[in-house]
Design a protein around this motif. Structure first.
Motif, short mmCIF file in Angstrom:
data_model
loop_
_atom_site.label_atom_id
_atom_site.label_comp_id
_atom_site.label_asym_id
_atom_site.label_seq_id
_atom_site.Cartn_x
_atom_site.Cartn_y
_atom_site.Cartn_z
N SER A 89 0.85 -1.20 0.00
CA SER A 89 0.00 0.00 0.00
C SER A 89 0.88 1.24 0.00
O SER A 89 1.95 1.27 0.61
CB SER A 89 -0.95 0.01 1.20
N ILE A 90 0.40 2.26 -0.70
CA ILE A 90 1.07 3.55 -0.78
C ILE A 90 0.02 4.60 -0.50
O ILE A 90 -1.04 4.61 -1.13
CB ILE A 90 1.70 3.77 -2.16
N GLY A 91 0.28 5.48 0.47
CA GLY A 91 -0.73 6.46 0.84
C GLY A 91 -0.17 7.84 1.08
O GLY A 91 1.03 8.03 1.25
N VAL A 92 -1.08 8.80 1.07
CA VAL A 92 -0.76 10.19 1.40
C VAL A 92 -1.81 10.68 2.39
O VAL A 92 -2.98 10.30 2.30
CB VAL A 92 -0.68 11.08 0.14
N GLU A 93 -1.36 11.48 3.36
CA GLU A 93 -2.25 11.91 4.44
C GLU A 93 -1.99 13.38 4.78
O GLU A 93 -1.09 13.69 5.56
CB GLU A 93 -2.00 11.03 5.66
N PRO A 94 -2.77 14.29 4.20
CA PRO A 94 -2.68 15.68 4.67
C PRO A 94 -3.41 15.79 6.00
O PRO A 94 -4.46 15.16 6.20
CB PRO A 94 -3.39 16.48 3.58
N ARG A 95 -2.85 16.58 6.94
CA ARG A 95 -3.52 16.70 8.23
C ARG A 95 -3.21 18.03 8.90
O ARG A 95 -2.24 18.70 8.57
CB ARG A 95 -3.19 15.54 9.13
N TYR A 96 -4.07 18.37 9.84
CA TYR A 96 -3.93 19.59 10.62
C TYR A 96 -3.57 19.21 12.04
O TYR A 96 -4.27 18.41 12.68
CB TYR A 96 -5.23 20.41 10.61
N ASN A 97 -2.48 19.78 12.57
CA ASN A 97 -2.02 19.51 13.93
C ASN A 97 -2.47 20.64 14.85
O ASN A 97 -2.15 21.80 14.61
CB ASN A 97 -0.49 19.41 13.96
N PHE A 98 -3.23 20.30 15.88
CA PHE A 98 -3.71 21.30 16.84
C PHE A 98 -2.63 21.52 17.89
O PHE A 98 -2.10 20.57 18.46
CB PHE A 98 -4.99 20.82 17.52
N LYS A 99 -2.31 22.77 18.16
CA LYS A 99 -1.31 23.09 19.17
C LYS A 99 -2.01 23.27 20.51
O LYS A 99 -2.97 24.02 20.63
CB LYS A 99 -0.57 24.39 18.80
N LEU A 100 -1.54 22.58 21.52
CA LEU A 100 -2.08 22.68 22.87
C LEU A 100 -1.08 23.39 23.77
O LEU A 100 0.10 23.54 23.43
CB LEU A 100 -2.37 21.29 23.43
N SER A 101 -1.56 23.78 24.96
CA SER A 101 -0.65 24.40 25.92
C SER A 101 0.38 23.40 26.42
O SER A 101 1.46 23.77 26.86
CB SER A 101 -1.44 25.01 27.08
N ASN A 102 0.05 22.10 26.38
CA ASN A 102 0.99 21.05 26.76
C ASN A 102 1.72 20.57 25.50
O ASN A 102 1.12 19.90 24.66
CB ASN A 102 0.24 19.88 27.41
N PRO A 103 3.00 20.90 25.32
CA PRO A 103 3.71 20.52 24.09
C PRO A 103 3.99 19.03 23.96
O PRO A 103 4.49 18.59 22.93
CB PRO A 103 5.01 21.32 24.18
N GLN A 104 3.68 18.24 24.98
CA GLN A 104 3.92 16.80 24.91
C GLN A 104 2.93 16.08 24.00
O GLN A 104 3.19 14.99 23.52
CB GLN A 104 3.85 16.18 26.31
N PHE A 105 1.75 16.68 23.77
CA PHE A 105 0.69 16.03 23.01
C PHE A 105 0.20 16.95 21.90
O PHE A 105 0.05 18.15 22.13
CB PHE A 105 -0.49 15.66 23.91
#
Length: 145
Positions: A89-105
């Motif tokens: 399988s070959i895939g592409v995944e555009p995504r949006y990363n939400f920034k939280l006050s906790n940089p660990q997650f």
């Protein structure tokens, strides 16, 4: 065929989530892992668990958007035969990363498009068989940095 695409998409999704960490904005990150895969569903009753691997490249842009590309391959034996089936399988995944006050997650939402190919040989004399397909869907999760 639908079960085939669902299983490939799910396996790739689980593999990506389990093996990745977020790169800094404006940077590339890469990774990969090896694993043992199980195919389930009516179409795969005779398929044995099989070994495979996954590799990815990710680019995170400065505006919280990112793009993943993914290649997965695994091979499975067929019960009571010497036959094998391979899944690529070959895939592409555009995504949006939400920034939280906790940089660990960093939770994310996105979409995935994937091309998949199942191939193998069966019988004596051997007959080559294959099936191709496309899969599309939504993805989401949390990356631990």
């Amino acid at each position: 065929m639908q079960n085939f695409l669902k299983i490939v998409a799910l396996a790739a999704c689980v593999t990506l989530i389990a093996g990745t960490s977020m790169a800094a904005n404006g940077q590339f990150s890469t990774g990969g892992q090896l694993g043992y895969f199980t195919l389930t569903g009516d179409d795969f009753e005779a398929a044995e668990d099989g070994f495979g691997g996954n590799g990815f490249v990710r680019y995170n842009m400065d505006n919280n958007f990112g793009v993943n590309t993914n290649v997965s391959w695994n091979q499975h034996g067929i019960k009571d035969t010497s036959d094998n089936v391979s899944v690529l399988s070959i895939g592409v995944e555009p995504r949006y990363n939400f920034k939280l006050s906790n940089p660990q997650f960093s939770p994310y939402l996105g979409a995935r498009g994937m091309w998949a190919r199942q191939s193998g040989s069966s019988g004596d004399p051997a007959i080559d068989i294959s099936a191709n397909g496309w899969g599309f869907g939504a993805v989401g999760g949390v990356v631990m940095n």
